[in-house]
Design an enzyme around this catalytic site. Sequence first.
Site, PDB file in Angstrom:
ATOM      1  N   LYS A 223      -6.618 -59.644  52.477  1.00  0.00           N
ATOM      2  CA  LYS A 223      -7.766 -59.700  51.576  1.00  0.00           C
ATOM      3  C   LYS A 223      -7.442 -60.561  50.354  1.00  0.00           C
ATOM      4  O   LYS A 223      -6.273 -60.867  50.085  1.00  0.00           O
ATOM      5  CB  LYS A 223      -8.186 -58.294  51.147  1.00  0.00           C
ATOM      6  CG  LYS A 223      -7.113 -57.497  50.441  1.00  0.00           C
ATOM      7  CD  LYS A 223      -7.591 -56.080  50.163  1.00  0.00           C
ATOM      8  CE  LYS A 223      -6.513 -55.294  49.413  1.00  0.00           C
ATOM      9  NZ  LYS A 223      -6.977 -53.934  49.065  1.00  0.00           N
TER      10      LYS A 223
ATOM     11  N   ARG B 138     -12.447 -42.895  46.172  1.00  0.00           N
ATOM     12  CA  ARG B 138     -12.949 -44.266  46.138  1.00  0.00           C
ATOM     13  C   ARG B 138     -13.845 -44.396  47.364  1.00  0.00           C
ATOM     14  O   ARG B 138     -14.869 -43.732  47.437  1.00  0.00           O
ATOM     15  CB  ARG B 138     -11.784 -45.265  46.102  1.00  0.00           C
ATOM     16  CG  ARG B 138     -12.168 -46.648  45.658  1.00  0.00           C
ATOM     17  CD  ARG B 138     -10.964 -47.558  45.459  1.00  0.00           C
ATOM     18  NE  ARG B 138     -10.171 -47.738  46.679  1.00  0.00           N
ATOM     19  CZ  ARG B 138      -9.200 -48.639  46.799  1.00  0.00           C
ATOM     20  NH1 ARG B 138      -8.891 -49.432  45.788  1.00  0.00           N
ATOM     21  NH2 ARG B 138      -8.522 -48.739  47.914  1.00  0.00           N
TER      22      ARG B 138
ATOM     23  N   TYR C 238      -2.631 -70.463  18.398  1.00  0.00           N
ATOM     24  CA  TYR C 238      -3.802 -69.892  17.733  1.00  0.00           C
ATOM     25  C   TYR C 238      -3.444 -68.693  16.861  1.00  0.00           C
ATOM     26  O   TYR C 238      -2.638 -67.847  17.242  1.00  0.00           O
ATOM     27  CB  TYR C 238      -4.831 -69.438  18.766  1.00  0.00           C
ATOM     28  CG  TYR C 238      -5.665 -70.539  19.363  1.00  0.00           C
ATOM     29  CD1 TYR C 238      -6.423 -71.373  18.553  1.00  0.00           C
ATOM     30  CD2 TYR C 238      -5.711 -70.722  20.732  1.00  0.00           C
ATOM     31  CE1 TYR C 238      -7.210 -72.382  19.099  1.00  0.00           C
ATOM     32  CE2 TYR C 238      -6.493 -71.727  21.299  1.00  0.00           C
ATOM     33  CZ  TYR C 238      -7.243 -72.553  20.474  1.00  0.00           C
ATOM     34  OH  TYR C 238      -8.010 -73.546  21.012  1.00  0.00           O
TER      35      TYR C 238
ATOM     36  N   MET D 238      -6.058 -71.293  26.906  1.00  0.00           N
ATOM     37  CA  MET D 238      -6.742 -71.493  28.176  1.00  0.00           C
ATOM     38  C   MET D 238      -5.980 -72.406  29.121  1.00  0.00           C
ATOM     39  O   MET D 238      -5.879 -72.130  30.323  1.00  0.00           O
ATOM     40  CB  MET D 238      -8.144 -72.067  27.945  1.00  0.00           C
ATOM     41  CG  MET D 238      -8.955 -72.221  29.227  1.00  0.00           C
ATOM     42  SD  MET D 238     -10.586 -72.923  28.957  1.00  0.00           S
ATOM     43  CE  MET D 238     -11.394 -71.613  28.057  1.00  0.00           C
TER      44      MET D 238
END
Length: 385
Positions: A46, A143, A265, A324
């Site tokens: 998956k 679940r 940053y 990013m």
Amino acid sequence: MPQFSDLTDAFLSAPLRLTVDLQAIADNWREMARRSGKARTAAVLKADAYGLGIEDVGETLYMAGARDFFVAVPSEGETLRIYAPEARIFVLSGIWPGVEHFFFDNDLVPVITSEEQLAFWMAAVSEHGDHPCALHVDTGFNRLGLPLADALVLADDVSRPASFSPVLVMSHLACSDDPASPMNQQQLQAFRQVSEAFEGIDSSLAASAGTFLGPDYHFDLTRPGIALYGGEAVYGVNNPMRPVVKAEARILQIRDAKAGETVSYGGTCTLSRDSRLAIASVGYADGYLRNLSGHGVALRETGIAGAQGFIAGHKVPVVGRVTMDLTVFDITDVPNTAIAAGDYIELFGSNIRLDDVARAAGTIGYEMLTGLGLRYERHYIPTEI
């Protein structure tokens, strides 16, 4: 490792690159098959084979001998069918009205996960004719899955259509990564009721970590996933699986910075010494999570160190915030002549373990792999099967 003659120009010059060792994946599957004892061993593919490519990984595992596969959604099963023509491919999300012919046409096995899916599937096979399915039973995870009591009633229901023919009953362990958890035994006892009720039908309980719990958990089929890809399945113990993937980022610039200056940053990192900094072409858009930052994220307040990279024989820390597209590494302690702009820094691989990086981000190796972005140029080391 690959020879440079085997590598494309695109790989050799890419800002980001990923090397996937298909032989290691095949060897890891064989190791899980050995640990599964008498049970057959499936492979979970998956999330695009945990981010590594369902086409190459699927074909590799099929050639290694896997004949049972698990995917999350039907489209993954359709792709895998090309590379695993004679395999049983189980779709873990089950089936909904409107896609039943997709399952029939691609010979996919839906994993029935709810009473609604069960009712629809019984109607579908009454019209279409016999087609295999699997039943997922909830044994405490809360679940997906039929409630335990409903599954036991279904096992004794003589009125169910003759064309309704499950080939597998399965459940999933919630705490198998912690062998000491009492929930493992609770779920095992519940699943034994299911397995006995559906006598003559294969049973499956264990994924990667469950396989390590031992033969009581193996039943007829184990379903390893993360272990195939080299990740830790059980926390706090030595990982026996071979590393599979190496992620690297190109150094775009090396710059000098003075003590007292800040990095990245927010100015959250103030340098305590004159430093050399390597600016690497990777960021959170590439799955190199912001929580891997050396400074300026809440996780660092816990005292857990940020991520490290590896270059020229040295581990080097991330400084400042991951952004990013770019991440800054402190290479002050690496000899000046050992690194140049254009070199590659290992983000994780044989020198920086995947799960060590994940821990630095406060997450798990699963998320690191499945979160890999689209900008990695990939190279697959072929198998010798």
